[in-house]
Enzyme design. Structure first.
Site, mmCIF file in Angstrom:
data_model
loop_
_atom_site.group_PDB
_atom_site.id
_atom_site.type_symbol
_atom_site.label_atom_id
_atom_site.label_comp_id
_atom_site.label_asym_id
_atom_site.label_seq_id
_atom_site.Cartn_x
_atom_site.Cartn_y
_atom_site.Cartn_z
ATOM 1 N N SER A 84 7.326 1.997 7.237
ATOM 2 C CA SER A 84 6.983 3.207 7.988
ATOM 3 C C SER A 84 7.246 3.014 9.475
ATOM 4 O O SER A 84 7.257 1.878 9.987
ATOM 5 C CB SER A 84 5.494 3.478 7.750
ATOM 6 O OG SER A 84 4.959 4.297 8.749
ATOM 7 N N TYR A 116 -2.669 0.407 8.774
ATOM 8 C CA TYR A 116 -1.560 0.748 7.872
ATOM 9 C C TYR A 116 -0.252 0.158 8.398
ATOM 10 O O TYR A 116 0.493 -0.519 7.670
ATOM 11 C CB TYR A 116 -1.475 2.275 7.785
ATOM 12 C CG TYR A 116 -0.284 2.857 7.079
ATOM 13 C CD1 TYR A 116 -0.211 2.892 5.688
ATOM 14 C CD2 TYR A 116 0.771 3.436 7.803
ATOM 15 C CE1 TYR A 116 0.883 3.475 5.038
ATOM 16 C CE2 TYR A 116 1.852 4.011 7.163
ATOM 17 C CZ TYR A 116 1.905 4.025 5.787
ATOM 18 O OH TYR A 116 2.984 4.604 5.150
ATOM 19 N N LYS A 123 2.054 -2.765 6.682
ATOM 20 C CA LYS A 123 3.475 -2.556 6.382
ATOM 21 C C LYS A 123 4.326 -3.625 7.083
ATOM 22 O O LYS A 123 5.263 -4.170 6.502
ATOM 23 C CB LYS A 123 3.913 -1.151 6.817
ATOM 24 C CG LYS A 123 3.340 -0.006 5.971
ATOM 25 C CD LYS A 123 4.030 0.091 4.637
ATOM 26 C CE LYS A 123 3.642 1.343 3.861
ATOM 27 N NZ LYS A 123 4.156 1.350 2.492
HETATM 28 N N1 LIG Z 1 5.440 10.367 2.631
HETATM 29 C C1 LIG Z 1 5.617 9.901 3.861
HETATM 30 O O1 LIG Z 1 5.601 10.641 4.838
HETATM 31 C C2 LIG Z 1 5.881 8.427 4.074
HETATM 32 C C3 LIG Z 1 6.282 8.001 5.342
HETATM 33 C C4 LIG Z 1 6.491 6.641 5.544
HETATM 34 C C5 LIG Z 1 6.330 5.752 4.501
HETATM 35 N N2 LIG Z 1 5.925 6.205 3.289
HETATM 36 C C6 LIG Z 1 5.728 5.234 2.225
HETATM 37 O O2 LIG Z 1 6.446 5.658 1.084
HETATM 38 C C7 LIG Z 1 5.744 5.274 -0.089
HETATM 39 C C8 LIG Z 1 5.557 6.454 -1.020
HETATM 40 O O3 LIG Z 1 4.875 7.478 -0.295
HETATM 41 P P1 LIG Z 1 4.384 8.818 -1.011
HETATM 42 O O4 LIG Z 1 4.442 9.861 0.037
HETATM 43 O O5 LIG Z 1 5.079 9.009 -2.292
HETATM 44 O O6 LIG Z 1 2.864 8.449 -1.250
HETATM 45 P P2 LIG Z 1 1.907 8.872 -2.471
HETATM 46 O O7 LIG Z 1 0.500 8.660 -1.976
HETATM 47 O O8 LIG Z 1 2.253 10.206 -3.005
HETATM 48 O O9 LIG Z 1 2.267 7.784 -3.562
HETATM 49 C C9 LIG Z 1 1.725 6.498 -3.556
HETATM 50 C C10 LIG Z 1 1.312 6.188 -4.975
HETATM 51 O O10 LIG Z 1 0.740 4.870 -4.987
HETATM 52 C C11 LIG Z 1 -0.272 4.878 -5.965
HETATM 53 N N3 LIG Z 1 -1.213 3.798 -5.780
HETATM 54 C C12 LIG Z 1 -2.185 3.679 -4.838
HETATM 55 N N4 LIG Z 1 -2.918 2.598 -5.058
HETATM 56 C C13 LIG Z 1 -2.393 2.000 -6.175
HETATM 57 C C14 LIG Z 1 -2.745 0.841 -6.905
HETATM 58 N N5 LIG Z 1 -3.790 0.081 -6.567
HETATM 59 N N6 LIG Z 1 -1.998 0.533 -7.983
HETATM 60 C C15 LIG Z 1 -0.952 1.300 -8.378
HETATM 61 N N7 LIG Z 1 -0.592 2.422 -7.730
HETATM 62 C C16 LIG Z 1 -1.315 2.764 -6.627
HETATM 63 C C17 LIG Z 1 -0.962 6.233 -5.774
HETATM 64 O O11 LIG Z 1 -1.725 6.586 -6.925
HETATM 65 C C18 LIG Z 1 0.226 7.136 -5.526
HETATM 66 O O12 LIG Z 1 0.659 7.776 -6.707
HETATM 67 C C19 LIG Z 1 4.468 4.604 0.373
HETATM 68 O O13 LIG Z 1 4.669 3.210 0.410
HETATM 69 C C20 LIG Z 1 4.285 5.123 1.768
HETATM 70 O O14 LIG Z 1 3.543 4.223 2.577
HETATM 71 C C21 LIG Z 1 5.708 7.516 3.038
#
Ligand SMILES: NC(=O)c1ccc[n+]([C@@H]2O[C@H](COP(=O)([O-])OP(=O)(O)OC[C@H]3O[C@@H](n4cnc5c(N)ncnc54)[C@H](O)[C@@H]3O)[C@@H](O)[C@H]2O)c1
Length: 326
Positions: free
Chosen positions: A125, A149, A153
């Site tokens: 991120s 966070y 990361k």
């Molecule tokens: N969406 C954004 O704006 C964004 C920006 C930068 C980075 N990211 C990164 O991209 C990735 C995906 O993001 P997203 O938007 O799909 O998030 P999201 O929250 O929709 O998906 C994350 C998933 O991880 C699962 N999870 C959480 N704890 C868990 C555990 N203990 N065991 C197994 N699964 C678990 C959750 O249930 C969820 O389904 C993440 O790593 C996030 O940090 C997202």
């Protein structure tokens, strides 16, 4: 070939699975390999998207036994997406450390023990940056996260780089801009409003923007983010050399300009549903993220962002709004 997506029930995990189903192959080491199985590991049951190749694995990624049963020597690619979002990791330090860092280490250890050096694509991120930043942030700008966070990361990025250097995995780190527009309801991410101020008004609802209109954000549509995950996975290791993290191209836009773009695409009545109500906690977190980027390296590697924020709003209307109202 078997592919594992951790966080496979999540927003990007589900879209990535759909993309891999449609694509059918991944290009690795000069050949196009058919995908026979896509495992979606998550704490909640993932949608298998009506495809027999998709398996749903329910389990906690921080549990090494769950990881051992999810990853085997025929898992050629791991997309490591499971995480708790920024607001949650700030509110609950132990949870953030366990899921965002300890589980990432356990995942890498599982791969090391198996000894087949799978390709691991890790979603990092822009929150790895912060503090006094240069006018323009590049891939090699010093990491200085200002949130738990971002710190988790950054630590996972470094670990992935070292596991790659040691030949335990072939890692790629994609630093995602804030993804906008995310469908569904608001979440606990500090940047949740970056979707809410477009999504809610388009659905006829009021929305509140918790940051000042001149606060800059770095944004990417879900469509382009998923394309970048696949392209990042397929990149030749030689093209990355000893620098695995890549800042993905995004659109640098202020909150005020986002609402102006919404007005241009959807009209005054829609844009006037956004109210401005600063929230000091969110302004502090989001304000620590950089707004201006040089992503020339990603572009040279063939990773693309969106044209501008109007294109992002239009992509949401085409990909999600129209589907949700049909
Ligand atoms: N969406 C954004 O704006 C964004 C920006 C930068 C980075 N990211 C990164 O991209 C990735 C995906 O993001 P997203 O938007 O799909 O998030 P999201 O929250 O929709 O998906 C994350 C998933 O991880 C699962 N999870 C959480 N704890 C868990 C555990 N203990 N065991 C197994 N699964 C678990 C959750 O249930 C969820 O389904 C993440 O790593 C996030 O940090 C997202």
């Amino acid at each position: 070939m078997k592919v594992l997506i951790t966080g496979g029930a999540g927003f990007l995990g589900q879209r990535l699975a759909r993309k891999l189903i449609d694509k059918g192959t991944l290009r690795l080491q000069g050949g196009d390999w058919p995908i026979h199985q896509i495992d979606l590991l998550d704490v909640v049951a993932a949608d298998t998207l009506g495809d027999a190749r998709v398996r749903c694995l329910v389990g906690d990624i921080a549990d090494p036994q769950v990881l051992r049963s999810a990853i085997s020597r025929d898992t050629a690619v791991v997309f490591h997406l499971a995480a708790v979002v920024s607001g949650q990791a700030e509110a609950d330090f132990d949870l953030g450390m366990r899921i965002n860092f300890d589980a990432s280490r356990a995942l890498l250890e599982t791969c090391r023990t198996l000894g087949h050096a799978p390709r691991v694509v890790f979603t990092s991120s822009v929150a790895v940056y912060g503090g006094a930043l240069p006018a323009t942030v590049r891939d090699d700008t010093a990491l200085n996260p200002q949130s738990s966070y971002g710190t988790q990361k950054a630590m996972a990025e470094l670990l992935l780089a070292d596991y790659t250097r040691r030949g335990f995995v072939d890692g790629r780190v994609l630093r995602l801009p804030t993804i906008s527009v995310r469908p569904g309801r608001p979440n606990a991410a500090a940047s949740s409003f970056a979707s809410g101020i477009v999504r809610e008004p388009l659905h006829g609802e009021a929305a509140t923007c918790p940051v000042a209109p001149d606060t800059r954000l770095w944004l990417l549509s879900p469509r382009r983010a998923v394309e970048a995950l696949v392209a990042g996975c397929e990149l030749d290791a030689a093209a990355l050399a000893d620098r695995r993290p890549i800042n993905l191209p995004g659109v640098s836009v202020s909150a005020g300009a986002m609402v102006d773009a919404l007005r241009e695409v959807a009209g005054d009545a829609v844009a006037s549903r956004v109210a401005w109500q600063p929230d000091e906690r969110i302004e502090r977190i989001v304000g620590s993220w950089p707004g201006c980027w040089d992503t020339g390296r990603a572009e040279r590697l063939g990773l693309c962002g969106d044209e501008d924020f109007r294109a992002i709003v239009r992509a949401y209307i085409t990909d999600d709004l129209t589907a949700s109202t049909q």
